[in-house]
Design an enzyme around this catalytic site. Sequence first.
Site, short mmCIF file in Angstrom:
data_model
loop_
_atom_site.label_atom_id
_atom_site.label_comp_id
_atom_site.label_asym_id
_atom_site.label_seq_id
_atom_site.Cartn_x
_atom_site.Cartn_y
_atom_site.Cartn_z
N ASP A 288 4.02 -3.82 9.69
CA ASP A 288 4.70 -3.59 10.98
C ASP A 288 5.13 -4.89 11.64
O ASP A 288 6.23 -4.99 12.20
CB ASP A 288 3.76 -2.82 11.92
CG ASP A 288 3.47 -1.43 11.39
OD1 ASP A 288 4.43 -0.70 11.10
OD2 ASP A 288 2.29 -1.10 11.22
N HIS B 299 5.81 4.63 10.13
CA HIS B 299 5.05 4.48 11.38
C HIS B 299 6.08 4.08 12.43
O HIS B 299 6.97 3.28 12.17
CB HIS B 299 3.99 3.38 11.19
CG HIS B 299 3.12 3.11 12.38
ND1 HIS B 299 2.71 4.08 13.26
CD2 HIS B 299 2.54 1.95 12.82
CE1 HIS B 299 1.92 3.54 14.18
NE2 HIS B 299 1.81 2.25 13.94
N GLN C 33 8.39 -6.39 10.21
CA GLN C 33 9.59 -5.55 10.07
C GLN C 33 10.78 -6.00 10.89
O GLN C 33 11.92 -6.01 10.41
CB GLN C 33 9.25 -4.09 10.42
CG GLN C 33 8.38 -3.41 9.37
CD GLN C 33 8.12 -1.95 9.66
OE1 GLN C 33 8.72 -1.37 10.56
NE2 GLN C 33 7.21 -1.34 8.91
N GLU D 4 -6.73 4.95 14.46
CA GLU D 4 -7.25 3.85 13.64
C GLU D 4 -8.14 2.91 14.45
O GLU D 4 -9.09 2.34 13.93
CB GLU D 4 -6.11 3.10 12.91
CG GLU D 4 -5.16 2.34 13.79
CD GLU D 4 -3.82 2.04 13.12
OE1 GLU D 4 -3.43 2.72 12.16
OE2 GLU D 4 -3.12 1.11 13.61
N SER E 173 0.83 -1.21 0.00
CA SER E 173 0.00 0.00 0.00
C SER E 173 0.87 1.27 0.00
O SER E 173 0.79 2.10 -0.90
CB SER E 173 -0.93 -0.04 1.22
OG SER E 173 -1.72 1.11 1.26
N GLN E 174 1.72 1.44 1.00
CA GLN E 174 2.58 2.62 1.05
C GLN E 174 3.75 2.50 0.07
O GLN E 174 4.13 3.48 -0.57
CB GLN E 174 3.12 2.84 2.46
CG GLN E 174 2.10 3.32 3.46
CD GLN E 174 1.63 4.76 3.21
OE1 GLN E 174 2.41 5.62 2.85
NE2 GLN E 174 0.35 4.99 3.40
N GLU F 155 -23.97 6.50 2.28
CA GLU F 155 -24.10 7.96 2.42
C GLU F 155 -22.98 8.56 3.29
O GLU F 155 -22.76 9.77 3.30
CB GLU F 155 -25.47 8.28 3.02
CG GLU F 155 -26.05 9.58 2.51
CD GLU F 155 -27.47 9.83 3.02
OE1 GLU F 155 -27.78 10.98 3.34
OE2 GLU F 155 -28.26 8.87 3.12
N ARG G 265 10.64 -9.07 -1.80
CA ARG G 265 10.84 -10.50 -2.02
C ARG G 265 10.15 -10.91 -3.33
O ARG G 265 9.24 -10.22 -3.80
CB ARG G 265 10.30 -11.30 -0.83
CG ARG G 265 8.80 -11.21 -0.67
CD ARG G 265 8.31 -11.95 0.55
NE ARG G 265 6.88 -11.79 0.74
CZ ARG G 265 6.20 -12.17 1.80
NH1 ARG G 265 6.84 -12.75 2.82
NH2 ARG G 265 4.91 -11.99 1.90
#
EC number: 1.1.1.86
Length: 344
Positions: A83, A108, A86, A195, A28-29, A231, A49
């Site tokens: 995370d 992060h 890591q 989050e 994602s990042q 909505e 990888r």
Amino acid sequence: MTTTVYYNGDVNEAALQGKKVAIIGYGSQGHAHALNLKESGVDVVVGVRQGGSFNKAVEDGHHVVSVAEAAKLGDLVMVLLPDEQQAKVYEEEIKQGLEAGNSLVFAHGFNVHFSQIVPPADVDVFLVAPKGPGHLVRRTYEEGAGVPALFAIYQDVTGNAKETALAYAKGVGSARAGVLETTFKEETETDLFGEQAVLCGGLTSLVKAGFETLVEAGYQPEVAYFECLHELKLIVDLMYEDGMAGMRYSISDTAQWGDFVSGPRVVDGRSKEAMKEVLKDIQTGKFAKEWILENQANRPQFNAINNNENEHQIEVVGKKLRAMMPFVKSKQIKKEAVSVSAKN
Ligand SMILES: NC(=O)C1=CN([C@@H]2O[C@H](COP(=O)(O)OP(=O)(O)OC[C@H]3O[C@@H](n4cnc5c(N)ncnc54)[C@H](OP(=O)(O)O)[C@@H]3O)[C@@H](O)[C@H]2O)C=CC1
Ligand SMILES: CC[C@](O)(C(C)=O)C(=O)O
Ligand SMILES: [Mg+2]
Ligand SMILES: [Mg+2]
């Protein structure tokens, strides 16, 4: 304490000139940072990888090598792995590649703040944390805007850590929107709290509770979906653009009165007490410890809850309704095939 917000004009781009930036991980990042930096003129190498995201990085035109090779090549090494992965990958493949004066960077502070990674004393260590999902970091950059970011310096051995962090933030597009200085502790604890209590955990629980209340009372699930989930984006867009007052300006006075009298009945003092408990578990490291143990046990609870959540009636109804609305397009990893394995 006054907060300084840095923008493009405050950044010394030369801080990254002649330097190679290694992006470790292409999820994602990772994909967003690598593409944005490259298009900003930064020399990027991607370390990942073999597998799905390796191929995606090659398709996107990057110089792609193994994690260990990228860590060796990079003057700045940005760790954009999940995370919970890591610490292991850092020990096995990244730390050997770091040289004195390099920058070890995170999006992060989790692993450094909770001492899962202890960086060597001779490298700069900082974080540049976009305050938004990676796919929006990429999309907003392409639209000429950016996602705001926090930066924090943990270790400054070169004396240039702040300049380098700001140049990095500019490269990913964040200095178009604003970059704020923080600490590893503040970024880690507020990100986890946001989050859990509001953005992801609080929101999904609120939406589900509203949907279930309507459906259990005999209303059509399709109507409940539109009211409680679809909505939401339209309302949040108004808050994003003009704050809560701007949103309230657009809704009917009836809705605004209902907001004032019923909102505090739903999210009340008990919810705030629960939020304080959530924050305490983050601050004491209890949440981090449990998440690390859950991963060591191969995620039994994570997987069971994830499966249940994916089968919830709101997801089944939502899938059917979204298929009838061609303008609601999924721009998620499923279609891009970025890091599907890591997310599953
Ligand atoms: N998601 C977000 O929007 C945000 C994330 N952050 C932070 O950014 C960092 C990255 O998060 P995110 O982008 O969500 O990460 P992802 O889960 O999207 O990362 C997936 C990438 O990591 C690789 N990977 C996963 N496990 C391993 C492993 N054991 N060894 C080698 N490579 C591995 C994947 O390879 P493969 O494809 O082979 O599985 C893939 O390239 C985290 O620190 C996170 O907290 C900060 C702000 C927002
Ligand atoms: C809100 C979730 C987040 O903190 C983010 C996108 O900023 C994350 O960890 O993914
Ligand atoms: Mg966040
Ligand atoms: Mg987060």
